[in-house]
Scaffold this active site. Structure first.
Site, PDB file in Angstrom:
ATOM      1  N   ASP A 168       0.827  -1.202   0.000  1.00  0.00           N
ATOM      2  CA  ASP A 168       0.000   0.000   0.000  1.00  0.00           C
ATOM      3  C   ASP A 168       0.867   1.261   0.000  1.00  0.00           C
ATOM      4  O   ASP A 168       1.892   1.316   0.681  1.00  0.00           O
ATOM      5  CB  ASP A 168      -0.895  -0.015   1.243  1.00  0.00           C
ATOM      6  N   GLU A 221       1.527  -0.407  -5.000  1.00  0.00           N
ATOM      7  CA  GLU A 221       0.621   0.685  -5.329  1.00  0.00           C
ATOM      8  C   GLU A 221       1.488   1.923  -5.521  1.00  0.00           C
ATOM      9  O   GLU A 221       1.906   2.568  -4.560  1.00  0.00           O
ATOM     10  CB  GLU A 221      -0.396   0.914  -4.207  1.00  0.00           C
TER      11      GLU A 221
END
Length: 537
Positions: free
Chosen positions: A213, A265
């Site tokens: 993330d 990401e």
């Protein structure tokens, strides 16, 4: 060169896999309490196997106060009781693997929950303590330290809130997201060691990969300088800093020890900077957000595809193709609007939407994305053609809504619990309690049991397309001559894909067989507007 051996193909599964994103809280409720859980996922594994996906990416299932949908982690080695137990997660990983489905877990390295033991210890220890060195604590500016240490903006688009919170003892702490998500100090060796240990913990439990993330945000300029008035925006004080690459090289060594893979990401506009994360000793793959955010426009889509393939080519990494995820307006809704692009800054309540148009385009986009070379990520419910739901204001939970002072509708609309059975309470999501987010009144019309035997349903289209996808092989993409508004390309063994975005029907190129279409051809055998076809040359 010959064809890859089966063993090599198995090792390189991630280069061309269809990976299904599971937002556990909204997937299936096994105990009827209104919240999705691991028992619900385990019960639906046969559905996922029939869909044909090769891996599951689970958004965070860890112990969390759920102030930001689980991206505020209190313990990376424990499953939140709302979802189940660690033993159940291990069973799920093993049972999925028996069905040929691998597991990818989500790691959130930029920040932790304010309930994490490290942060609670830092609060208790006070200013100047070693415990606070694990985070970014600073005195404030101004005569009495009443002003934040710098002017950095929130990473929630449209947020009007500061990224610093002041404590009663006078210190401020940094949180690029919510105050409940304090940022870690990645210059501290204990932070790096802890995350490498977390990776080993999950690899040893059988996971095949890790999604990272906010992968470009971890490292910060230790001086924490202001952004305003900088003559040169690079190096940025907290985005895409060069120190990140040493972190990910260390992570790669851990992954290689366990045959694990990474997907990052990474939201970056610079293709060259983006590609650095995909060098052979760093991340295996990264999400392709240029394709996700691209409007439904043939010329723009072709540029997005070409740019994506070009930026991956120098480092030999496969592209990833994503139409939607847990943060993004659902495809059917987005493609049914006047502005079909996606941008966090333009999200608003009450945007007019033509769902019939959006559904037709989403069906064509499914065939387009599944025909491209690389891996495809499929967000849960996209295979059902779910639209973005309008959440009553008094039921919204997403902090993006609150931190924008109510201007941004937030992300809850794409996180509504799935409909499984039209005739059961709450469309079969659970049996006893109302789901944590309300389902729209027509949600049952999208239920799996209504679509599974319907030859024309979105679910049937996805099942057929995923099953036929190996026909495209490992060959590169070659564009074919086509009229304006039409995308046409070939892949291996004479496999062709044609997508018509023009206002008039398009003739199909010469072919021996029609494999699959997203909608019917017209009476003259032509491809109507917003329709895609797979052909054998």
């Amino acid at each position: 060169m010959g064809q890859p051996t089966p063993a090599r193909k198995d090792r390189d599964w991630w280069r061309s896999a269809v990976i299904y994103q599971v937002y556990v809280r909204s997937f299936a409720d096994g105990d009827g309490d209104g919240t999705g859980d691991l028992a619900g996922v385990r019960a639906r594994l046969p559905y996922l196997a029939e869909l044909g996906v090769e891996a599951l990416w689970f958004t965070p299932w860890y112990l969390s106060p759920l102030k930001d949908g689980g991206y505020d982690v209190a313990d990376y080695r424990a499953i939140d009781p709302a979802f189940g137990t660690l033993a159940e997660a291990e069973k799920l990983i093993a049972e999925a693997r028996e069905l040929g489905i691998r597991t990818i877990v989500d790691i959130v390295p930029n920040h932790v929950s304010d309930q994490h033991p490290w942060f609670r210890g830092a609060l208790a220890a006070g200013p100047g303590s070693p415990e606070r060195e694990l985070f970014h604590f600073r005195p404030g500016r101004g005569e009495n330290g009443e002003l934040p240490p710098n002017d950095w903006p929130s990473q929630f688009a449209g947020s009007t809130e500061p990224v610093w919170t002041r404590l009663p003892d006078g210190d401020w702490y940094l949180h690029l997201f919510t105050p409940e998500q304090p940022d870690l100090n990645w210059a501290h060796p204990a932070v790096r060691q802890e995350h490498e240990d977390i990776l080993r913990f999950w690899f040893e439990r059988g996971v095949a990969g890790v999604r990272i993330d906010s992968a470009a945000l971890l490292a910060k300029d230790p001086a924490l300088p202001d952004l305003a008035g900088r003559p040169d925006p690079r190096p940025h004080p907290f985005v895409d800093r060069d120190e990140l690459h040493d972190i990910y090289r260390s992570w790669r060594r851990v992954a290689d020890d366990h045959d694990g893979v990474f997907v990052g990401e990474v939201w970056l506009p610079d293709p060259e900077r983006f590609a650095r994360y995909l060098r052979p000793d760093e991340l295996h793959t990264a999400f392709n957000f240029s394709f996700l955010s691209c409007p439904w426009d043939a010329a723009r889509l072709r540029i997005a595809v070409d740019t994506t393939l070009a930026e991956h080519a120098p480092v030999g990494a496969p592209a990833t193709w994503v139409l939607c995820n847990h943060d993004v307006t659902r495809t059917v809704t987005r493609y049914g609007r006047e502005d079909t692009a996606f941008d966090f800054t333009t999200k608003a309540f009450g945007t007019p939407t033509d769902l019939a148009l959006g559904t037709r385009r989403a069906r064509a986009a499914a065939l387009l994305s599944l025909a491209l070379p690389g891996a495809v990520y499929l967000y849960q419910g996209e295979e059902l053609g779910l639209p973005e739901a309008d959440i009553p204001v008094d039921r919204i939970q997403d902090p993006m809504y609150f931190r924008s002072a109510g201007a941004d509708p937030g992300r809850d609309g794409c996180r509504v619990p799935l409909p499984w059975a039209a005739g059961l309470p709450y469309a079969g999501f659970g049996s006893r309690e109302e789901p944590w987010l309300p389902q729209p009144v027509d949600w049952a019309s999208y239920a799996v049991d209504r679509q599974q035997d319907d030859a024309d349903s979105m679910l049937t289209l996805y099942r057929r397309a995923i099953a036929a996808r190996p026909f495209f092989g490992d060959a590169p993409l070659t564009w074919l001559p086509a009229p304006d508004g039409v995308l046409a390309f070939s892949r291996a063994k004479g496999a062709l894909c044609v997508v018509n975005l023009a206002a008039t029907p398009a003739g199909l190129p010469p072919h021996s067989r029609l494999l699959l279409t997203s909608g019917p051809l017209d009476d003259a055998g032509r491809l109507p507007q917003d329709t895609a076809a797979w052909l054998a040359a």
